[in-house]
Design a protein around this motif. Sequence first.
Motif, PDB file in Angstrom:
ATOM      1  N   ASP A 229     -63.621  -7.854 102.173  1.00 15.25           N
ATOM      2  CA  ASP A 229     -64.309  -7.843 100.894  1.00 15.25           C
ATOM      3  C   ASP A 229     -64.420  -9.276 100.367  1.00 15.25           C
ATOM      4  OD1 ASP A 229     -64.156  -7.580  97.716  1.00 15.25           O
ATOM      5  OD2 ASP A 229     -65.078  -5.775  98.553  1.00 15.25           O
ATOM      6  N   GLU A 230     -65.601  -9.642  99.827  1.00 15.36           N
ATOM      7  CA  GLU A 230     -65.807 -11.004  99.347  1.00 15.36           C
ATOM      8  C   GLU A 230     -64.895 -11.328  98.179  1.00 15.36           C
ATOM      9  OE1 GLU A 230     -69.865 -11.579  98.453  1.00 15.36           O
ATOM     10  OE2 GLU A 230     -70.580 -11.331 100.522  1.00 15.36           O
TER      11      GLU A 230
ATOM     12  N   LEU B 186     -59.099   7.471 103.029  1.00 12.35           N
ATOM     13  CA  LEU B 186     -57.682   7.779 103.148  1.00 12.35           C
ATOM     14  C   LEU B 186     -57.222   7.850 104.596  1.00 12.35           C
ATOM     15  CD1 LEU B 186     -57.188  10.550 100.416  1.00 12.35           C
ATOM     16  CD2 LEU B 186     -56.686   8.119 100.263  1.00 12.35           C
ATOM     17  N   SER B 187     -58.150   7.710 105.529  1.00 10.05           N
ATOM     18  CA  SER B 187     -57.792   7.751 106.941  1.00 10.05           C
ATOM     19  C   SER B 187     -57.050   6.481 107.328  1.00 10.05           C
ATOM     20  CB  SER B 187     -59.053   7.906 107.795  1.00 10.05           C
ATOM     21  OG  SER B 187     -58.750   7.762 109.164  1.00 10.05           O
TER      22      SER B 187
ATOM     23  N   GLN C 298     -53.532  -0.854  90.274  1.00  9.81           N
ATOM     24  CA  GLN C 298     -53.313  -1.892  91.277  1.00  9.81           C
ATOM     25  C   GLN C 298     -53.113  -1.323  92.672  1.00  9.81           C
ATOM     26  OE1 GLN C 298     -50.203  -4.605  90.144  1.00  9.81           O
ATOM     27  NE2 GLN C 298     -50.318  -5.777  92.042  1.00  9.81           N
ATOM     28  N   VAL C 299     -52.359  -0.211  92.792  1.00 12.53           N
ATOM     29  CA  VAL C 299     -52.067   0.324  94.127  1.00 12.53           C
ATOM     30  C   VAL C 299     -53.284   0.997  94.757  1.00 12.53           C
ATOM     31  CG1 VAL C 299     -49.628   0.643  93.598  1.00 12.53           C
ATOM     32  CG2 VAL C 299     -51.206   2.530  93.189  1.00 12.53           C
ATOM     33  N   TRP C 300     -54.282   1.381  93.953  1.00 13.10           N
ATOM     34  CA  TRP C 300     -55.505   1.977  94.486  1.00 13.10           C
ATOM     35  C   TRP C 300     -56.556   0.931  94.818  1.00 13.10           C
ATOM     36  CZ3 TRP C 300     -56.024   6.551  96.482  1.00 13.10           C
ATOM     37  CH2 TRP C 300     -55.222   7.615  96.042  1.00 13.10           C
ATOM     38  N   ARG C 301     -56.288  -0.340  94.513  1.00 11.40           N
ATOM     39  CA  ARG C 301     -57.301  -1.386  94.617  1.00 11.40           C
ATOM     40  C   ARG C 301     -57.847  -1.541  96.029  1.00 11.40           C
ATOM     41  NH1 ARG C 301     -55.181  -7.134  92.963  1.00 11.40           N
ATOM     42  NH2 ARG C 301     -53.917  -6.653  94.801  1.00 11.40           N
ATOM     43  N   ASP C 302     -56.987  -1.384  97.050  1.00 13.63           N
ATOM     44  CA  ASP C 302     -57.440  -1.547  98.432  1.00 13.63           C
ATOM     45  C   ASP C 302     -58.290  -0.376  98.919  1.00 13.63           C
ATOM     46  OD1 ASP C 302     -56.149  -3.976  98.610  1.00 13.63           O
ATOM     47  OD2 ASP C 302     -54.299  -3.117  99.412  1.00 13.63           O
TER      48      ASP C 302
END
Length: 338
Positions: A252-253, A239-240, A176-180
């Motif tokens: 994102d759609e 990661l920037s 979940q935390v990597w989703r963005d």
Amino acid sequence: MDQVLSQQEIDALLNAMSSGTLDEQKIEEEAQEATKVKTYDFRRPTRLNKEYINTLHMVFDDFAKLSGTLLASQLRTSVNLKVAAIEQVSYDEFIHSIARRTLIGLFHSDPMKGSQMIEINPQLCNFFIELLCGGQEIGSDEANAKRDIEIRENFTDIELSILEEVVTDLMGVYQQVWRDIVKIDPVLDIIDTNPQLLQTMSPNEPVVLVTFTVDLLDRSTFINLCIPYIFFEGILDKLSIRNWFDSSKDNDEDDSAELKRNLNGVEMTIEAILGGAKMDLADFLNLEVGDVIKLDKKTSEPVETYIGEQPFYTTKLGKLSNGQFAVELIDKMEGEEE
């Protein structure tokens, strides 16, 4: 490019050194200061710069908050997770920094490369088992020490099944935390208690070690996340910080669709203002049951309907067959829909 001295300059330099007017030690110190040589450890290379590490702090701060909430709901007690440190070490250093007997969940996250690890301290594993099996209190320090020794020796199959569920839930938070940043699908490969047997990486392979402090039942212990550098190779540009907060980046759609679905379930209060009236304070204080207040609108006139404090529609008053009052939407006003 180094400066090339002429023969005359070389002779003048040699004469100055022989006569003592030129300090050799001072020249050597100036030369060393100019070169500014830095030591570099090839066995422990630093791959991610400070900006990327700051982004990882943001990601794993969210992981700590969500994991703390998840564990608190499962254990039915207060659990507090915080990021203690994010370090870049070698895999060999990580393996030798943890206990000889501990719980390690090895998993991979498609489509990213490399295997990641979640390491849970044996003492924390003990607390999980006690509370998930219905225990309310951990007991005396002597009893706790005895349990810690037993768990360090071995886990039963039932205990491993319980702890495997905990690791799987933490992997869900990890996803979940990597989703963005990137969509991943973590899959648990194996649960093991002996880190020395896990030969998934070379000893000198660089990894990012994220250490969390866990405060549970007046005790403080640790959870570690080990992520190889190869995991980050394809997403370094994401990661920037500039990429994260770029207002010109298109949404994102899928995110927009999910936001709309969430908003559809939000309850809203619609108010139809029948009219208003003005009167003196003395008249207001003398009002009694049965008195009639004359409004500034006729019943035949359209009524403004508000959502919050914003007018949205003009409506017409009516009455249903069961005696309830209702309004019919006639026209949309200038209120914004979004």
